[in-house]
Scaffold this motif. Structure first.
Motif, PDB file in Angstrom:
ATOM      1  N   VAL A 167      37.294  47.219  45.559  1.00 59.46           N
ATOM      2  CA  VAL A 167      36.335  46.354  45.771  1.00 59.46           C
ATOM      3  C   VAL A 167      35.739  45.561  44.462  1.00 59.46           C
ATOM      4  O   VAL A 167      35.649  44.423  44.269  1.00 59.46           O
ATOM      5  N   ALA A 168      35.735  46.394  43.633  1.00 59.28           N
ATOM      6  CA  ALA A 168      35.220  46.140  42.187  1.00 59.28           C
ATOM      7  C   ALA A 168      36.063  45.148  41.650  1.00 59.28           C
ATOM      8  O   ALA A 168      35.761  44.334  40.870  1.00 59.28           O
ATOM      9  N   LEU A 169      37.372  45.481  41.626  1.00 58.71           N
ATOM     10  CA  LEU A 169      38.737  44.702  41.235  1.00 58.71           C
ATOM     11  C   LEU A 169      38.348  43.101  41.609  1.00 58.71           C
ATOM     12  O   LEU A 169      38.471  42.103  41.021  1.00 58.71           O
ATOM     13  N   LEU A 170      38.084  43.116  43.086  1.00 55.59           N
ATOM     14  CA  LEU A 170      37.914  41.599  43.581  1.00 55.59           C
ATOM     15  C   LEU A 170      36.863  41.045  43.209  1.00 55.59           C
ATOM     16  O   LEU A 170      37.000  39.800  43.144  1.00 55.59           O
ATOM     17  N   ILE A 171      35.726  41.822  43.299  1.00 55.49           N
ATOM     18  CA  ILE A 171      34.443  41.175  42.680  1.00 55.49           C
ATOM     19  C   ILE A 171      34.889  40.571  41.280  1.00 55.49           C
ATOM     20  O   ILE A 171      34.391  39.500  41.041  1.00 55.49           O
ATOM     21  N   ASN A 172      35.428  41.416  40.492  1.00 59.58           N
ATOM     22  CA  ASN A 172      35.697  40.973  39.038  1.00 59.58           C
ATOM     23  C   ASN A 172      36.651  39.576  39.099  1.00 59.58           C
ATOM     24  O   ASN A 172      36.378  38.672  38.169  1.00 59.58           O
ATOM     25  N   LYS A 173      37.374  39.670  39.773  1.00 61.40           N
ATOM     26  CA  LYS A 173      38.319  38.496  39.867  1.00 61.40           C
ATOM     27  C   LYS A 173      37.857  37.353  40.360  1.00 61.40           C
ATOM     28  O   LYS A 173      38.194  36.261  40.643  1.00 61.40           O
ATOM     29  N   ARG A 174      36.512  37.591  40.960  1.00 59.64           N
ATOM     30  CA  ARG A 174      35.678  36.498  41.520  1.00 59.64           C
ATOM     31  C   ARG A 174      36.531  35.680  42.652  1.00 59.64           C
ATOM     32  O   ARG A 174      36.612  34.331  42.755  1.00 59.64           O
ATOM     33  N   VAL A 175      37.121  36.532  43.557  1.00 59.66           N
ATOM     34  CA  VAL A 175      37.699  35.895  44.863  1.00 59.66           C
ATOM     35  C   VAL A 175      36.347  35.026  45.650  1.00 59.66           C
ATOM     36  O   VAL A 175      35.426  35.542  45.464  1.00 59.66           O
ATOM     37  N   ASP A 176      37.001  34.101  46.388  1.00 60.25           N
ATOM     38  CA  ASP A 176      35.883  33.437  47.281  1.00 60.25           C
ATOM     39  C   ASP A 176      35.296  34.232  48.524  1.00 60.25           C
ATOM     40  O   ASP A 176      34.175  33.729  49.004  1.00 60.25           O
ATOM     41  N   GLY A 177      36.040  35.324  48.886  1.00 57.36           N
ATOM     42  CA  GLY A 177      35.650  36.189  49.916  1.00 57.36           C
ATOM     43  C   GLY A 177      36.493  37.375  50.135  1.00 57.36           C
ATOM     44  O   GLY A 177      37.600  37.414  49.525  1.00 57.36           O
ATOM     45  N   ILE A 178      36.151  38.502  50.726  1.00 55.61           N
ATOM     46  CA  ILE A 178      36.682  39.544  51.018  1.00 55.61           C
ATOM     47  C   ILE A 178      36.584  39.870  52.445  1.00 55.61           C
ATOM     48  O   ILE A 178      35.843  39.752  53.244  1.00 55.61           O
ATOM     49  N   ILE A 179      37.974  40.298  52.894  1.00 54.87           N
ATOM     50  CA  ILE A 179      38.295  40.703  54.375  1.00 54.87           C
ATOM     51  C   ILE A 179      38.509  42.188  53.924  1.00 54.87           C
ATOM     52  O   ILE A 179      39.149  42.716  53.244  1.00 54.87           O
TER      53      ILE A 179
END
Lengths: 342, 342
Positions: A110-122
Motif C-alpha cells: 500500500v505504501a508503495l502504491l501511495i508512493n507511486k501516486r497511482v490514481d486509485g487502489i483496489i
DNA sequence: TATCAAATCGAAAACGTTTTCGGTATTTCG
DNA sequence: CGAAATACCGAAAACGTTTTCGATTTGATA
C-alpha cells in the motif's frame, strides 16, 4: 534518433511550444493551417507526449494499483482479468501486487502504491489483516479506493462483495434438501470477514432446519490449501465416522477432500456428500463433479473498477463521492458430489 | 493537509532545496547537523519524493510492462507470480496486460507500454502473432526486452524458454515406453513456435521408434480450450477407434479428453492413454491422475525478470548488452493416465 | 476612419526533482 | 601570517508538458 518533443516541433515550424501543444490538443484558438502543419510533422516525427511530464503536470498517471492475496488462484485471476480489461477500456493501466496473505507485505505494498501516486487502489485483504491503519492512510490521503471480496467492514470505502452468509446458507441448505443432515464445515481462518460470514451462514442453515450446532464438526483452515482439505477429510472421518456431508470454504479445499475420499475408497456422495465454494474450473471435471457456489469473479473485477473509476472522476473534478457497496448474486451449482440421497 | 515537498522542508528550515535533496540522499557535502534536521523534519512531515517528478528527471519509472495471452491460465498466472515477486524484490512494479490471443490487441498494448515509458517489457506472444513489427519497434527504441515461452525466434532479444521439441519427444517416448504405439496428437495452432516444436517432437519420437507418421492422427486446436479437448476426443475415436494413446498440446485440452472418455466410459489408460503438457494443478486431482510434462513456470517468470533487469541496468549505464537465451529443464511426470500396458 | 470584436499566437509560470558548478567560510599547514 | 585545502551550501538549469493571461493582428461595423 531521439524522442521528439514539443520543443523540437516548435523549432522546426518556427512557432511556440504553446501553439504546438494546443494544436495537438485541438484547442480552438489555433488556425487550421497551423494545426495541420503541427499534426503532420508530429506524425512524421512519431511524436508522443512524454508521459512522465504529463503525469507531473496533470498530477495523474492513469494507472491504478491492485493488491490481492494470491495470483495463482482461480477466483483472483478471474478478478484480475475483469479489472485489467475494464481498466484498459477506459485508458487505465493496472499494477498488480500479491500480498501472499501477509499483512506486513500488504502494508508495504500500500505504501508503495501511495508512493507511486497511482490514481486509485483496489484491494482484497490478506487473511492476516486485523490491522486497518494502512487502509485508513489511503482514505486520509483521499485516494480513490475500492475493496472487494475480503474486505474490512469498518473502513468507509466502496466495496464489491457477495452475500457470503446467504450464499453459504444456501449451500448447506442444498445439502440438507438432498437428505444430508450431519454436516461438517471446513471453514477459513478466523480473521477474514468472508470466512466468518460463511461460517455464520452454515450455522443459520442448521438452525433453520432444527439441526443442533455441533462445534466439533467445524474445522478451521490456516492457509486454505488443497493439502488442508486432505488432512481435514482424514480428521473428520476419524472424529465423526458417521458424517453425511461436508461444506468447505472453497473448492480448492473441497477438492482435497474429494481426493482423499477417492484414494481411500469412500463413495461420494453415497457415504459423504461434499460441496465447495467459488466454482473453480477444475470442479466440473473431477470425478465426481463437485457441487459448489458460483461467484461472479470476472464481474466482480469489472464492477470494482467501475466503482473506482466513478470515484476517480469525482476526485479529479473535486466533487464529493459517497462510497457504495455493491452486492453481486451467487447461486448454488448442483453436481454429482451432492446427488439426492435415496 | 497537502503533500510535503523539498521546497516546503527547505523553507521551514531556512535552507535551499538543493541542500534538502542532498541531505535526504546522503550526499557527502552536507553537514551532519543539517542532515539530521532535514531527515527528522522530513519524517515528521511524512515526506516522500514525488515519483512523477523523479521519473521526469531520471527518465525511468521503475515499472515494467508484461503482456501475456491469458491471465486465467495455470501456466501464465504462475509466470506472473514469478515476475511480480522478483520485480518487487528489486524495486520494480509490474503493469500487466492481456492480449487475449489477439495480435491487434498485442500491438496496441506494446504501443501503450512504449508510450508509458516503462523501463522494460516482457512478453509471451499471442497465437496470431505472425507479424513482428511491434517487436521490432521495441528493439529500435532500445527498450530492454525479454520474450518467454511463446517467442518470435527471429527477433533478436533475450528469451526464456523450454526445449519444446525434446520435452514433447520425451512425452511421446514415455507413451511408447509404456507400450502404446498408435498415438494421436492434438496440437496447438499453426503459428506459435512452441506448438510447432511440440509437433516436431511428436514426429521425432515416432521416427526414433520406427513408427510411421500418420498425418490423420494429428488434430489442430484453434483456441486450445477444454471444449476442443472434448470435441477432438470424440473425433479421434470416430476416425481411429483403435488409437492407443493421445498426446495433447496442454493439460487443459488433455483434461477435455479425459472428461469425454470418462463420460462415455472409455477406460484410461486401459483403452487409451493420455498425456498432457505443463502440469496444471488440476491434473493431479483428476481421476485418473493425468500424466504430463512439468514446466517450471514460476522459475520462468523469475528468470525472465532477472534477464530483463540485467539489460535494464546495462541500458542505464549505457553499456552494451548482448541478448541471451535461457533454456529451462522440463520433465515427464508419470501418473495414472499412462500406466504401463500389460 | 475610429472602434470593437474575433482570431491567432506566445511568454511565462508551474509541476517537484536531480545535479552541476561555483562560491563562501573554515581549517590546516608550512 | 599567507596560502592551500577542505567543508559546506545554493543558484540555476534541466526534464517536457499544460494552461493562464495578455498581446498582437485581422476583419467587421458604425
Amino acid at each position: 534518433m531521439k524522442e521528439a518533443t514539443l520543443k523540437e516541433i516548435a523549432e522546426k515550424l518556427g512557432i511556440s511550444i504553446t501553439t504546438v501543444s494546443k494544436a495537438l490538443k485541438d484547442y480552438p484558438d489555433v488556425s487550421l493551417k497551423t494545426k495541420d502543419a503541427v499534426i503532420s510533422l508530429a506524425k512524421k516525427l512519431n511524436y508522443s507526449p512524454n508521459s512522465f511530464a504529463v503525469n507531473l503536470r496533470t498530477k495523474e498517471s492513469k494507472t491504478i494499483g491492485l493488491i490481492i492475496p494470491e495470483i495463482v488462484h482461480h477466483f483472483f485471476s478471474n478478478v484480475i482479468n475483469g479489472i485489467v480489461a475494464e481498466a484498459e477500456k477506459n485508458g487505465y493501466l493496472v499494477i498488480i501486487l500479491q500480498s501472499n496473505e501477509s499483512l506486513e507485505l500488504e502494508k508495504k505494498q500500500v505504501a508503495l502504491l501511495i508512493n507511486k501516486r497511482v490514481d486509485g487502489i483496489i484491494i482484497s485483504l490478506s487473511n492476516e489483516s486485523n490491522d486497518d491503519s494502512h487502509l485508513k492512510e489511503i482514505i486520509a490521503r483521499k485516494i480513490p479506493f475500492v475493496q472487494f471480496d475480503k474486505i474490512a467492514k469498518l473502513i468507509h470505502s466502496s466495496k464489491v462483495v457477495i452475500n457470503d452468509q446467504i450464499a453459504a446458507r444456501n449451500a448447506v441448505q442444498h445439502l440438507i434438501d438432498n437428505g444430508y443432515r450431519k454436516i461438517a464445515h471446513i471453514r477459513g481462518p478466523l480473521n477474514p470477514q468472508n470466512a466468518i460470514d460463511r461460517f455464520i451462514g452454515y450455522k443459520k442453515a442448521l438452525e433453520m432446519n432444527n439441526i443442533p450446532f455441533d462445534a466439533s464438526l467445524v474445522y478451521t483452515c490456516e492457509k486454505v490449501t488443497f493439502q488442508e482439505g486432505i488432512d481435514f477429510a482424514k480428521q473428520i472421518m476419524a472424529d465423526h465416522s458417521d458424517v453425511e456431508g461436508i461444506f468447505a470454504i472453497t473448492d480448492l479445499v473441497a477438492v482435497g477432500v474429494l481426493s482423499y475420499f477417492n484414494d481411500i475408497g469412500i463413495k461420494i456422495p453415497e457415504q459423504v456428500a461434499v460441496i465447495g465454494f467459488s466454482n473453480w474450473f477444475m470442479s466440473q471435471v473431477l470425478t465426481p463433479k463437485l457441487s459448489t457456489v458460483d461467484q461472479p469473479s470476472h464481474e466482480m473485477g469489472v464492477t470494482s473498477f467501475k466503482l473506482l473509476l466513478e470515484e476517480m472522476n469525482c476526485h479529479k473534478k473535486e466533487i464529493h463521492f459517497t462510497p457504495r457497496t455493491i452486492e453481486l448474486e451467487t447461486k448454488v451449482i448442483a453436481r454429482e458430489s451432492t446427488f439426492k440421497k435415496k
